[in-house]
Motif scaffolding. Structure first.
Motif, PDB file in Angstrom:
ATOM      1  N   THR A  70     -31.323 -49.858  14.220  1.00 38.27           N
ATOM      2  CA  THR A  70     -31.666 -48.647  13.486  1.00 38.27           C
ATOM      3  C   THR A  70     -30.693 -48.469  12.325  1.00 38.27           C
ATOM      4  O   THR A  70     -29.631 -49.098  12.264  1.00 38.27           O
ATOM      5  N   THR A  71     -31.057 -47.581  11.416  1.00 40.27           N
ATOM      6  CA  THR A  71     -30.251 -47.397  10.207  1.00 40.27           C
ATOM      7  C   THR A  71     -28.879 -46.803  10.491  1.00 40.27           C
ATOM      8  O   THR A  71     -27.955 -46.990   9.704  1.00 40.27           O
ATOM      9  N   ASP A  72     -28.742 -46.059  11.585  1.00 39.79           N
ATOM     10  CA  ASP A  72     -27.417 -45.508  11.892  1.00 39.79           C
ATOM     11  C   ASP A  72     -26.495 -46.565  12.491  1.00 39.79           C
ATOM     12  O   ASP A  72     -25.271 -46.369  12.530  1.00 39.79           O
ATOM     13  N   THR A  78     -25.859 -50.087   9.069  1.00 41.25           N
ATOM     14  CA  THR A  78     -25.694 -49.248   7.889  1.00 41.25           C
ATOM     15  C   THR A  78     -25.737 -50.094   6.616  1.00 41.25           C
ATOM     16  O   THR A  78     -25.765 -51.325   6.652  1.00 41.25           O
ATOM     17  N   THR A 125     -35.430 -52.709   8.653  1.00 42.32           N
ATOM     18  CA  THR A 125     -33.991 -52.435   8.707  1.00 42.32           C
ATOM     19  C   THR A 125     -33.189 -53.722   8.798  1.00 42.32           C
ATOM     20  O   THR A 125     -32.150 -53.876   8.155  1.00 42.32           O
TER      21      THR A 125
END
Length: 816
Positions: A636-638, A641, A664
């Motif tokens: 995921t993007t979190d 990064t 992503t």
């Protein structure tokens, strides 16, 4: 050009090394002659040993052959295993010369045979001197010992032969029995010392230095008259043909030093220049043929490995000598999984072809031809479309084609000359890591850190070079093959690298994925000093380790700066060629591969503390041989990064559940259409997205590899990373135990007090220590109250100003 300039150019040319015009023996013939000589000396060695051993038991029976003419009588046979010739040869070596000491002679003959076969480079001069000296020493020793027994006349002239008998009598007459015995024991000790490896290396370096000492420039008075005549002839014709022998860029003359030959207008075409160009005049005024032209190979002083002779190559530093008997794991430890390899049937191919044609025909897309390329788990169908059909039309129908085929893992891709449709096979095959490692293409690949990843959809082995990537991000859903991919990466490096060439830093927050590799601690693992476990599981220790790697990175950059190189490969080549002085802190730098199994868990527990050193390493560590391999099951993007993506250009995506996760990881869709179980997409710089079936290595195979490596002799401890100290001054590796002080603790304390400087680099230079050991001594000095606490980039303050105070502290430590 004036006569003076021509003469100067001629003298410079004559100083260049001359090549032989014709080789007397070709390399092939030289090799054949070497083999023949090797066989001859090998037979001579065996014959000599057999004759010497047989002589000890049969010398009394054959003595009649020495005293009369029976040696030429064919009716009389010798009891010696070597016959009459063997008896005479053994009698000469044992009775006439060295007695039992003659058994050192076959070692020299055998060394000649080894040298001829080119099995190993042997210093024949050293072996000859050691053999002769050993024969003399052993001859004296046996003559001295047997002189006190009733067997003093054994073997005819005694156990020491004629030489040992007469020299022993002389020594005993001059020095007495005690003095003679001391001299013989001293000679024996010297001979044994000369047999040691350290003395052998010193002798080899001495001979190498003498053999390569530059010769003095000889005077060239005899050539002056002939040279002047040639210059006069050339100057009169006003046409100069300068022959340049260029060994490096410095030998290339400047433009203003060369007089142009019939300079043509820049606009003149090539044909006109060929017609008007004057003939070159050679010194002997004869036409040159192609056979007379000498090939000159240009080299540069900046080349790290110039053309070296065999003797020079033998003197290159070899880091593998730390573990000279280490053997890489054999492929027999791996499974081949032949029973799980399935061929795609013709019926399946025909069925998929019809479905693809019908699905496209429903949308009025006409297909001219289909070519099927079968892979282990996926078959690639290359669709050649009719003229006028746009590729975008087919790509928009990806979902409809997948629905029509009724198969998993359908993906539409753009090829150079067609459209590709990837369809999963009904019976997927298992790709064994053994098959990839054993492929000829992998064996011939020139890679620093080779990774055998698997087989592509076109059924070709696929592998990567981590050194060029230079970092790798692996992501995918749970159970889709990330851990298997990590194991394949680790196993590939274990099969191709020596423990001195590469180290692993393994981070395993789950505590079970990488625990099998803990047995490799003394071979391949790196850790912080005084850590119990080489596999890092604690989050705080992970942060300390990553920041320690940043210190290691900065230290390596300092070494590269001192060596005037830009990357680790150039530095190590320069060090191996003995062009860097270890006394100045230079050392061989192994590659360090950092394996992080679950990156998401680290970010959740440590946050920015982990991301910051990883970003630093990803940005800078490539040039110094530190490479990161990070895996996560939450793409995921979190987690992934922008900072991580910017520094990890090489990525591997296993199956994910959502299209957004694929974007992503790869910045494009596709990973959501994989079939799982090792099916992956690989993206790396300079290549298109590649679909690969990951190679399988199961737990029993890993256990076999680690057991094979761990049972071999390793280093005394794991590779120590630099010690890291928190900003609050607390050491990341625990308390210092003054009961276990370093052997050089007192000497280091005196150096610190003498120079009033408490720095690790000072102890490194003065005591010629590595960074890790010097750092531990500094920590011990701090615990003893001799130096102050860590002060960042500044040197520690010295709390003791004189040697009297230091002696009192040292005495108090002895009573702890």
């Amino acid at each position: 050009m004036s006569k003076k300039e021509i003469k100067k150019s001629k003298s410079q040319t004559k100083n260049k090394p001359k090549k032989t015009e014709k080789s007397l023996i070709s390399d092939h013939n030289s090799r054949v002659v070497g083999v023949i000589l090797g066989i001859f000396f090998a037979i001579l060695t065996i014959f000599t040993v057999a004759a010497l051993v047989s002589y000890i038991f049969t010398w009394t029976k054959d003595q009649s052959l020495v005293s009369n003419s029976q040696i030429l009588d064919n009716s009389v046979s010798a009891s010696n295993s070597g016959g009459k010739l063997g008896f005479l040869w053994a009698d000469f070596l044992i009775s006439k010369l060295f007695g039992f000491g003659a058994f050192t002679i076959p070692f020299f003959i055998g060394a000649i045979s080894i040298n001829c076969f080119r099995i190993k480079k042997v210093n024949l001069l050293r072996v000859f001197l050691l053999s002769i000296f050993g024969a003399i020493v052993l001859s004296l020793l046996f003559a001295f010992i047997f002189s006190f027994t009733k067997y003093s006349s054994i073997l005819g002239n005694g156990a020491g032969g004629s030489y040992g008998y007469f020299v022993n009598e002389c020594l005993c007459g001059m020095l007495g029995s005690l003095g003679a015995g001391c001299v013989i024991v001293l000679a024996l000790f010297i001979w044994i010392t000369l047999l040691t490896k350290k003395v052998a290396l010193w002798f080899d370096n001495l001979v190498f230095g003498l053999a390569n000492r530059p010769e003095k420039v000889k005077k060239e008075e005899t050539d002056n008259v002939e040279e002047d005549e040639i210059i006069d002839n050339i100057a009169d014709k006003e046409i100069v043909d300068e022959l340049k022998y260029c060994e490096n860029d410095e030998d290339i003359p400047l433009e203003d030093e060369i007089e142009p030959l019939n300079r043509q207008n820049a606009d003149t075409d090539d044909d006109e220049q060929d017609d008007t160009a004057p003939e070159a005049i050679t010194p002997d005024h004869k036409d040159n043929s192609s056979k007379d032209v000498e090939l000159v190979i240009e080299t540069s002083e900046n080349d790290f490995f110039p053309n070296l002779s065999e003797d020079e190559k033998a003197h290159l530093f070899d880091p593998r000598l730390d573990l000279p008997n280490y053997k890489q794991p054999p492929l027999s430890l791996l499974e081949d999984y032949k029973d799980k390899w399935y061929e795609v049937s013709r019926d399946e191919l025909e069925k998929n072809k019809e479905r693809i044609v019908n699905a496209l025909a429903n949308y009025k897309i006409r297909v001219e031809a289909i070519v099927a390329k079968m892979g282990p788990t996926v078959t690639l169908y290359k669709i050649h479309l009719a003229d006028g059909v746009r590729i975008a039309q087919v790509k928009r129908l990806e979902e409809d084609i997948a629905l029509s085929l009724g198969a998993k893992g359908v993906r539409v891709i753009t090829l150079l000359d067609s459209v590709g449709i990837e369809v999963a096979n009904e019976r997927p095959s298992v790709v064994a890591l053994k098959s990839v490692l054993n492929s000829q293409k992998f064996k011939e690949a020139q890679m620093e850190l080779p990774l055998a990843m698997g087989i592509t959809v076109t059924n070709e082995p696929f592998f990567l070079d981590l050194e060029k990537m230079p970092h790798l991000l692996i992501a995918g859903a749970t159970g889709m093959g990330k851990s298997v991919g990590l194991n394949a990466i680790i196993a590939s490096l274990l099969y191709t690298k020596h423990p001195s060439e590469m180290k692993f830093v393994m981070v395993d927050p789950k505590k079970v994925e990488l625990s099998l590799y803990s047995k490799l601690e003394k071979h391949f693992l790196a850790k912080l000093p005084d850590e119990d476990d080489a596999i890092i599981t604690d989050t705080k220790k992970v942060v300390h380790t990553l920041k320690s790697l940043c210190i290691e990175m900065d230290s390596r950059y300092d070494l590269l700066k001192l060596a005037d190189v830009r990357k680790i490969k150039e530095y190590n080549e320069k060090f191996l060629s003995r062009r860097l002085n270890p006394a100045k802190g230079h050392t061989f730098l192994p590659y360090i591969v950092v394996i992080i199994d679950e990156f998401a868990d680290l970010l959740m527990t440590a946050g920015r503390e982990v991301e910051e050193p990883i970003a630093r390493l990803a940005q800078k560590a490539r040039a110094v041989g530190i490479h990161l391999v990070i895996a996560t099951q939450r793409p995921t993007t979190d987690i992934i990064t922008g900072t991580i993506k910017a520094n990890f250009n090489s990525r591997i995506a296993f199956k994910v559940m959502a299209m957004v996760d694929s974007k992503t990881i790869l910045d494009q869709t596709g990973a959501n259409r994989l079939i799982g179980r090792g099916d992956m997409l690989v993206s790396y710089p300079g290549a298109d997205l590649t679909r690969v079936q990951c190679a399988l290595i199961d737990t029993p195979e890993i256990i076999n590899i680690t057991k094979y490596v761990s049972e071999q002799h390793g280093y005394d401890h794991a590779f120590y990373l630099p010690e890291y100290v928190d900003e609050d001054g607390s050491d990341g590796v625990g308390e210092v135990d003054l009961h276990k002080r370093d052997k050089l603790f007192e000497e280091a304390a005196k150096i610190v007090v003498q120079y009033q400087q408490g720095s690790t680099s000072l102890i490194q230079r003065k005591l010629n220590l590595g960074y890790n050991r010097a750092g531990r001594i500094i920590d011990q000095l701090e615990a003893a109250g001799i130096v102050g606490p860590f002060g960042g980039s500044k040197a520690r303050s010295v709390l003791v100003t004189d040697f009297d105070s230091l002696d009192r502290i040292l005495e108090s430590l002895d009573h702890i």
